[in-house]
Design a protein around this motif. Structure first.
Motif, short mmCIF file in Angstrom:
data_model
loop_
_atom_site.label_atom_id
_atom_site.label_comp_id
_atom_site.label_asym_id
_atom_site.label_seq_id
_atom_site.Cartn_x
_atom_site.Cartn_y
_atom_site.Cartn_z
N ASN A 130 0.82 -1.21 0.00
CA ASN A 130 0.00 0.00 0.00
C ASN A 130 0.86 1.26 0.00
N SER A 131 2.06 1.16 0.57
CA SER A 131 3.00 2.28 0.49
C SER A 131 3.33 2.57 -0.97
N ASN A 150 11.76 10.04 -2.21
CA ASN A 150 11.28 9.26 -1.07
C ASN A 150 10.83 7.86 -1.49
N TYR A 151 10.26 7.77 -2.69
CA TYR A 151 9.87 6.44 -3.20
C TYR A 151 11.12 5.60 -3.42
N LEU A 155 11.92 2.07 -1.71
CA LEU A 155 12.22 0.89 -2.52
C LEU A 155 13.57 0.29 -2.13
N TYR A 156 14.57 1.13 -1.93
CA TYR A 156 15.90 0.64 -1.52
C TYR A 156 15.82 -0.08 -0.18
N ASN A 161 16.27 -2.58 -5.57
CA ASN A 161 17.30 -1.63 -5.99
C ASN A 161 17.16 -1.18 -7.44
N VAL A 162 16.70 -2.05 -8.32
CA VAL A 162 16.57 -1.67 -9.73
C VAL A 162 15.53 -0.57 -9.88
N GLU A 163 14.38 -0.79 -9.27
CA GLU A 163 13.32 0.22 -9.35
C GLU A 163 13.71 1.48 -8.56
N ALA A 164 14.42 1.28 -7.46
CA ALA A 164 14.89 2.43 -6.68
C ALA A 164 15.81 3.31 -7.52
#
Length: 205
Positions: A130-131, A150-151, A155-156, A161-164
């Motif tokens: 939900n975050s 912040n996203y 994610l990290y 990590n890839v999406e971060a």
């Protein structure tokens, strides 16, 4: 100016106090608000502003007390619930922060920062799915460097990590596009960009 005509003009005091408050001179703003409080002790806007002055001074208990008084006088003013959410987030009272941010979103569903803060809070409450949804909603509404930054941090922290890295790059690009005054407005943002850049293997944020 309204203040020049009548130093006890409540709307003038609120306006000038807000301007002073926006320039971070909380003590002068509080003096102005005390004058207004004598005239209109049941003004939700007044107590909201006083609460955020205390918040700016790091006096969180006083801030919450004033904001709750503001909410009592006007329970349907979204910005009061929003501010209560922020203060409770800063004091790490995440369940209360979620309650007030959710109430704020119900009253004003088209304010993107509310969803970013909701994303932060839900991550703290270990509700990662939900975050992510909250962050995505914020980004869908507005592409802001803080939303992506912040996203990326969230994610990290959840080993994505890839999406971060993807959102970190977008955050950097948006931040680089700001004027110099905007970049310097919040030194903490630069620190977070540098820190996240290091852990993601980017030494030049």
């Amino acid at each position: 100016a309204a203040l020049a005509l009548d130093p006890k003009n409540v709307k003038g005091i609120l306006a000038s106090g807000s301007i002073i408050q926006d320039h971070n001179d909380m003590d002068i703003a509080l003096i102005r608000y005390r004058v207004a409080a004598v005239q209109t002790p049941s003004s939700a806007q007044l107590w909201n502003n006083i609460g955020m002055c205390f918040f700016g001074k790091g006096m969180h208990i006083a801030a919450i007390s004033c904001l709750k008084r503001a909410l009592y006088f006007d329970p349907f003013e979204w910005i009061i619930s929003y501010n209560l959410g922020l203060v409770h987030l800063c004091t790490k009272q995440y369940a209360s922060a979620f309650h007030f941010l959710s109430a704020s979103i119900n009253l004003k569903p088209n304010f993107p920062p509310s969803y970013m803060y909701l994303g932060i809070i839900l991550a703290k409450l270990e509700d990662f799915d939900n975050s992510r949804n909250a962050y995505r909603r914020a980004i869908e509404m507005e592409s802001d460097h803080l939303f992506h930054l912040n996203y990326a941090i969230t994610l990290y922290n959840h080993d994505q990590n890839v999406e971060a890295s993807k959102h970190f790059e977008i955050a950097k690009e948006l931040f680089d596009g700001l004027d110099e005054e905007s970049k310097k407005a919040d030194p903490d943002v630069i620190k977070r960009i540098e820190a996240l850049g290091r852990v993601l293997g980017d030494e030049k944020p």
